[in-house]
Scaffold this motif. Structure first.
Motif, mmCIF file in Angstrom:
data_model
loop_
_atom_site.group_PDB
_atom_site.id
_atom_site.type_symbol
_atom_site.label_atom_id
_atom_site.label_comp_id
_atom_site.label_asym_id
_atom_site.label_seq_id
_atom_site.Cartn_x
_atom_site.Cartn_y
_atom_site.Cartn_z
ATOM 1 N N TRP A 170 105.632 63.769 83.678
ATOM 2 C CA TRP A 170 105.864 65.200 83.458
ATOM 3 C C TRP A 170 106.921 65.752 84.411
ATOM 4 C CZ3 TRP A 170 100.322 67.684 82.662
ATOM 5 C CH2 TRP A 170 99.791 67.210 81.434
ATOM 6 N N ILE A 171 107.341 64.925 85.327
ATOM 7 C CA ILE A 171 108.457 65.339 86.184
ATOM 8 C C ILE A 171 109.695 64.593 85.716
ATOM 9 C CG2 ILE A 171 109.362 65.379 88.528
ATOM 10 C CD1 ILE A 171 106.599 65.846 89.528
ATOM 11 N N ILE A 172 110.554 65.311 85.038
ATOM 12 C CA ILE A 172 111.689 64.698 84.356
ATOM 13 C C ILE A 172 112.951 64.890 85.191
ATOM 14 C CG2 ILE A 172 113.043 64.709 82.224
ATOM 15 C CD1 ILE A 172 110.602 65.993 80.832
ATOM 16 N N PRO A 173 113.621 63.804 85.539
ATOM 17 C CA PRO A 173 114.825 63.940 86.360
ATOM 18 C C PRO A 173 115.978 64.582 85.589
ATOM 19 C CG PRO A 173 114.339 61.622 85.892
ATOM 20 C CD PRO A 173 113.278 62.418 85.235
ATOM 21 N N GLY A 174 116.696 65.462 86.252
ATOM 22 C CA GLY A 174 117.822 66.149 85.611
ATOM 23 C C GLY A 174 118.950 66.331 86.616
ATOM 24 N N ASP A 175 119.788 67.333 86.409
ATOM 25 C CA ASP A 175 120.858 67.576 87.376
ATOM 26 C C ASP A 175 121.455 68.981 87.324
ATOM 27 O OD1 ASP A 175 122.425 67.702 85.183
ATOM 28 O OD2 ASP A 175 123.503 65.839 85.553
ATOM 29 N N PHE A 176 120.691 69.963 86.955
ATOM 30 C CA PHE A 176 121.127 71.368 86.885
ATOM 31 C C PHE A 176 121.983 71.691 85.661
ATOM 32 C CE2 PHE A 176 120.968 71.668 91.790
ATOM 33 C CZ PHE A 176 119.623 72.011 91.743
ATOM 34 N N SER A 177 122.442 70.702 84.907
ATOM 35 C CA SER A 177 123.393 70.987 83.830
ATOM 36 C C SER A 177 122.724 71.182 82.477
ATOM 37 C CB SER A 177 124.392 69.842 83.714
ATOM 38 O OG SER A 177 123.768 68.731 83.107
ATOM 39 N N LEU A 231 119.626 74.066 82.902
ATOM 40 C CA LEU A 231 118.685 73.053 82.418
ATOM 41 C C LEU A 231 117.787 73.641 81.333
ATOM 42 C CD1 LEU A 231 117.331 71.206 85.606
ATOM 43 C CD2 LEU A 231 118.545 70.178 83.676
ATOM 44 N N ALA A 232 117.242 74.813 81.624
ATOM 45 C CA ALA A 232 116.311 75.440 80.683
ATOM 46 C C ALA A 232 117.005 75.729 79.353
ATOM 47 C CB ALA A 232 115.752 76.724 81.288
ATOM 48 N N MET A 233 118.255 76.192 79.441
ATOM 49 C CA MET A 233 118.986 76.500 78.212
ATOM 50 C C MET A 233 119.279 75.236 77.410
ATOM 51 S SD MET A 233 121.592 79.446 79.487
ATOM 52 C CE MET A 233 120.973 81.009 80.101
ATOM 53 N N GLY A 234 119.663 74.211 78.093
ATOM 54 C CA GLY A 234 119.907 72.941 77.393
ATOM 55 C C GLY A 234 118.626 72.427 76.761
ATOM 56 N N LEU A 243 118.815 66.289 77.409
ATOM 57 C CA LEU A 243 118.178 64.972 77.558
ATOM 58 C C LEU A 243 116.713 65.111 77.943
ATOM 59 C CD1 LEU A 243 120.992 63.024 79.436
ATOM 60 C CD2 LEU A 243 120.270 62.785 77.046
ATOM 61 N N ALA A 244 116.449 66.057 78.833
ATOM 62 C CA ALA A 244 115.066 66.253 79.276
ATOM 63 C C ALA A 244 114.185 66.666 78.102
ATOM 64 C CB ALA A 244 115.025 67.315 80.371
ATOM 65 N N ALA A 245 114.746 67.476 77.208
ATOM 66 C CA ALA A 245 113.974 67.900 76.035
ATOM 67 C C ALA A 245 113.621 66.681 75.181
ATOM 68 C CB ALA A 245 114.780 68.914 75.225
ATOM 69 N N GLN A 246 114.571 65.773 75.053
ATOM 70 C CA GLN A 246 114.286 64.552 74.290
ATOM 71 C C GLN A 246 113.161 63.764 74.949
ATOM 72 O OE1 GLN A 246 118.051 62.527 73.938
ATOM 73 N NE2 GLN A 246 119.020 64.271 72.905
ATOM 74 N N HIS A 258 98.489 78.312 81.259
ATOM 75 C CA HIS A 258 98.910 76.909 81.150
ATOM 76 C C HIS A 258 98.173 76.032 82.157
ATOM 77 C CE1 HIS A 258 102.108 77.552 78.204
ATOM 78 N NE2 HIS A 258 102.298 78.716 78.811
ATOM 79 N N ARG A 259 97.778 74.860 81.711
ATOM 80 C CA ARG A 259 97.113 73.908 82.595
ATOM 81 C C ARG A 259 97.881 72.599 82.658
ATOM 82 N NH1 ARG A 259 95.640 78.005 83.779
ATOM 83 N NH2 ARG A 259 93.537 78.892 83.845
ATOM 84 N N LYS A 260 98.806 72.450 81.713
ATOM 85 C CA LYS A 260 99.626 71.235 81.690
ATOM 86 C C LYS A 260 101.086 71.663 81.866
ATOM 87 C CE LYS A 260 98.427 68.565 78.185
ATOM 88 N NZ LYS A 260 97.982 68.188 76.804
ATOM 89 N N ILE A 261 101.571 71.504 83.094
ATOM 90 C CA ILE A 261 102.893 72.043 83.428
ATOM 91 C C ILE A 261 103.824 70.927 83.887
ATOM 92 C CG2 ILE A 261 104.133 73.698 84.885
ATOM 93 C CD1 ILE A 261 101.550 75.287 85.144
ATOM 94 N N GLY A 262 105.007 70.884 83.283
ATOM 95 C CA GLY A 262 106.001 69.878 83.651
ATOM 96 C C GLY A 262 107.154 70.489 84.437
ATOM 97 N N HIS A 263 108.035 69.623 84.908
ATOM 98 C CA HIS A 263 109.170 70.080 85.715
ATOM 99 C C HIS A 263 110.399 69.231 85.405
ATOM 100 C CE1 HIS A 263 111.532 71.561 89.003
ATOM 101 N NE2 HIS A 263 111.337 70.555 89.826
ATOM 102 N N VAL A 264 111.520 69.894 85.203
ATOM 103 C CA VAL A 264 112.786 69.168 85.109
ATOM 104 C C VAL A 264 113.520 69.421 86.413
ATOM 105 C CG1 VAL A 264 114.897 68.775 83.816
ATOM 106 C CG2 VAL A 264 112.855 69.583 82.627
ATOM 107 N N THR A 265 113.892 68.364 87.080
ATOM 108 C CA THR A 265 114.437 68.499 88.438
ATOM 109 C C THR A 265 115.958 68.632 88.448
ATOM 110 O OG1 THR A 265 114.939 66.183 88.917
ATOM 111 C CG2 THR A 265 112.646 66.858 89.138
ATOM 112 N N GLY A 266 116.474 68.979 89.610
ATOM 113 C CA GLY A 266 117.912 68.955 89.848
ATOM 114 C C GLY A 266 118.357 67.532 90.107
#
Lengths: 341, 341
Positions: free
Chosen positions: A219-226, A254-257, A232-235, A182-190
């Motif tokens: 590519w850094i998507i704010p989240g909250d562990f839930s 987060l990953a499961m959601g 929402l991050a997937a959307q 992978h060269r394009k990597i994103g992150h969903v945060t807590g």
DNA sequence: CTGAAAGCGCTTACAG
DNA sequence: CTGAAAGCGCTTACAG
């Protein structure tokens, strides 16, 4: 067995010695003679004696118990940590008291009261999000050495703590995704403001930089562990024009959601995008697809927290025990990540 | 604030009254005069006084705490129940002590010791699977009135208990599946010997009979509440020649494991088979597909358990409080069930 | 190695 | 309404 619990006095009478001797025979067996020890233990058995903890606690000025403070009792993430704590406490004859930040706060109790009123000798706090006012009161309290943070911590490094390798784990996760192509990597945060969120997010950014990968703020998507935040991050991910091919989520939930929402929208994991989490909760293995994750050893984290706190409580003042322990994490590779197509 | 916690004596000195009066002003405010009350509370504030619980406990012969016994601290199913218990305990000034059956057993401690040694006034047991020997010792103990079972219970109805509507919930589940058109309904059970397993299984069989539906022994698949057992059960279902069109699982985890395995084998839920669970754990809503389940109100269950126990502890002897409380369950219909094709 | 005695910090009859 | 005193059940210097 008697119907009324018997006291030291009863045992002393049966054994034909003084209460002092009984007490010694029980607490410091090598301070009494062999024969006394035997007579006392026989008398204890006969009378069904159990030490009265309230009396002992009053006399010794120790509660022989530790308070564990959780942000939220309903959150299953903590159960394995509790198990680890409980294991080590009970080994040393301590009881485990549980309270939640919210309940303590709602009831108007002050946290230090647990220490002040001799209910607990020390406390393990699993909540880095205490309000500033509470933290200030903890710091100024004379009992501040009896407090330890586990899992989370507070920014000013004033209290000892036990935590997982959040930064190294995050970097290893990014490197793994990089290694498989992978060269394009994103992150969903807590959640914003959370110390774990910050540690993981900043380590993520550093590692992306170190690997000289593309960086896009979106590519850094704010989240909250839930779970819900993961959906929402997937959307958000779906709506991107230029999508990362892999997303590192700051928690398994987060990953499961995220994956759930993708599947609802007919995206395939890992075919369309690789997703990984952090924590390796029990369910990760059973998820569809099984979730690649960075495993936290929550049991060990709990055990270590208890061990460190007890060491501090029992050692005379400033015993040079370590200020922070870091528990290793390990990469668990499963089906939710694969080489990009 | 003083660095050494102050005692009743200190407060008495500051307020210019006796310790007896301070104690009364604090514990029984209406036994002292208005002006005394004011002077005492001022003195308390000035000195930062907190009652010493060990001393009070020794004097009053109460621990002001309750032990909650779990089969397994690592099991997240209990966290909401704990929250409910804790809520009601802390309202009444009680602390919550936690231990796991396994740890108590391993450490060689006896359960009644918690009561005998004045660590706890009573206990709430969330484990119906205690070994017979332990149960026998609990029954014969003079403190047996201070014990209450929650969630699970033991066969002989000797201890008061709080539980969910396992039987009615199960029947309602079967009826729902019948109502949407299923005539061939299977069941994955909990672990052999478990009281919940038995209640749900027998209610299942009764309701199948009442609705005059097909009965096949092989449609009742043994499990144990876990994800893994759900996977195995799905394999069993797949291997059947004559498959039920709907399966009622005794827990959400079973249902999730069942669905996971089906999806791995390319069966579709609910198209190929309807699956439902029991509990309505947090994840049920986020599962793919979202899981139809019978919701247990675990918070209320916990609150009720604490309330019942405290009532018994605080009431003079045989106060006619109820012996068993049953918490309503409710059907939550989601995407994992549908009319048969 | 052992015992008599003090005391941990409260609460509560008892007396006034 | 208030105070002096006893006592809850232990542990631990202190003395022998």
């Amino acid at each position: 067995m008697m119907s009324k619990t018997s006291t030291l006095q009863d045992v002393a009478r049966v054994a034909g010695v003084s209460t002092a001797t009984v007490s010694r025979a029980l607490s410091h067996p090598n301070m009494v003679s062999e024969s006394t020890r035997r007579r006392v233990s026989k008398a204890v058995e006969v009378s069904g004696y159990r030490v009265n903890r309230a009396a002992r606690n009053l006399r010794t000025q120790r509660a022989h118990s530790v308070l564990v403070l959780l942000p939220d009792l309903g959150n299953p993430f903590f159960s394995a940590i509790l198990e680890g704590i409980s294991l080590n406490l009970s080994r040393k004859g301590y009881s485990m008291l549980i309270a939640s930040t919210k309940q303590v706060h709602d009831s108007g109790e002050r946290l230090v009261d647990y220490l002040d009123d001799a209910r607990a000798d020390g406390m393990i706090i699993l909540d880095g999000g205490l309000v500033a006012e509470v933290i200030a009161s903890l710091k100024s309290a004379p009992q501040s050495k009896r407090i330890l943070f586990a899992c989370e911590w507070i920014e000013e490094d004033e209290f000892p703590s036990v935590r997982s390798e959040n930064r190294r784990g995050t970097k290893a996760a990014v490197r793994y995704l990089h290694d498989i192509g992978h060269r394009k990597i994103g992150h969903v945060t807590g959640p914003e403001g959370n110390v774990l969120m910050h540690a993981r997010k900043s380590a993520f950014i550093e590692e992306i930089g170190a690997l000289q990968l593309e960086q896009h703020p979106e590519w850094i998507i704010p989240g909250d562990f839930s779970l819900a935040a993961g959906c929402l991050a997937a959307q958000t991910w779906i709506a991107l024009e230029n999508r990362p091919t892999a997303v590192f989520c700051a928690s398994d939930q987060l990953a499961m959601g995220f994956i759930s929402e993708l599947s609802r929208r007919n995206f395939k994991v890992p075919d369309d995008v690789s997703i990984m989490g952090f924590d390796d909760i029990d369910l990760a293995e059973q998820f569809i697809p099984p979730l690649t994750s960075m495993r936290q050893d929550r049991l060990l984290l709990g055990e270590t927290a208890a061990a460190m706190l007890l060491e501090r409580l029992e050692s005379p003042e400033g015993a040079g025990s370590e200020h922070a322990a870091v528990i290793p994490v390990s990469l668990i590779i499963r089906g939710s990540t694969a080489a990009p197509r």
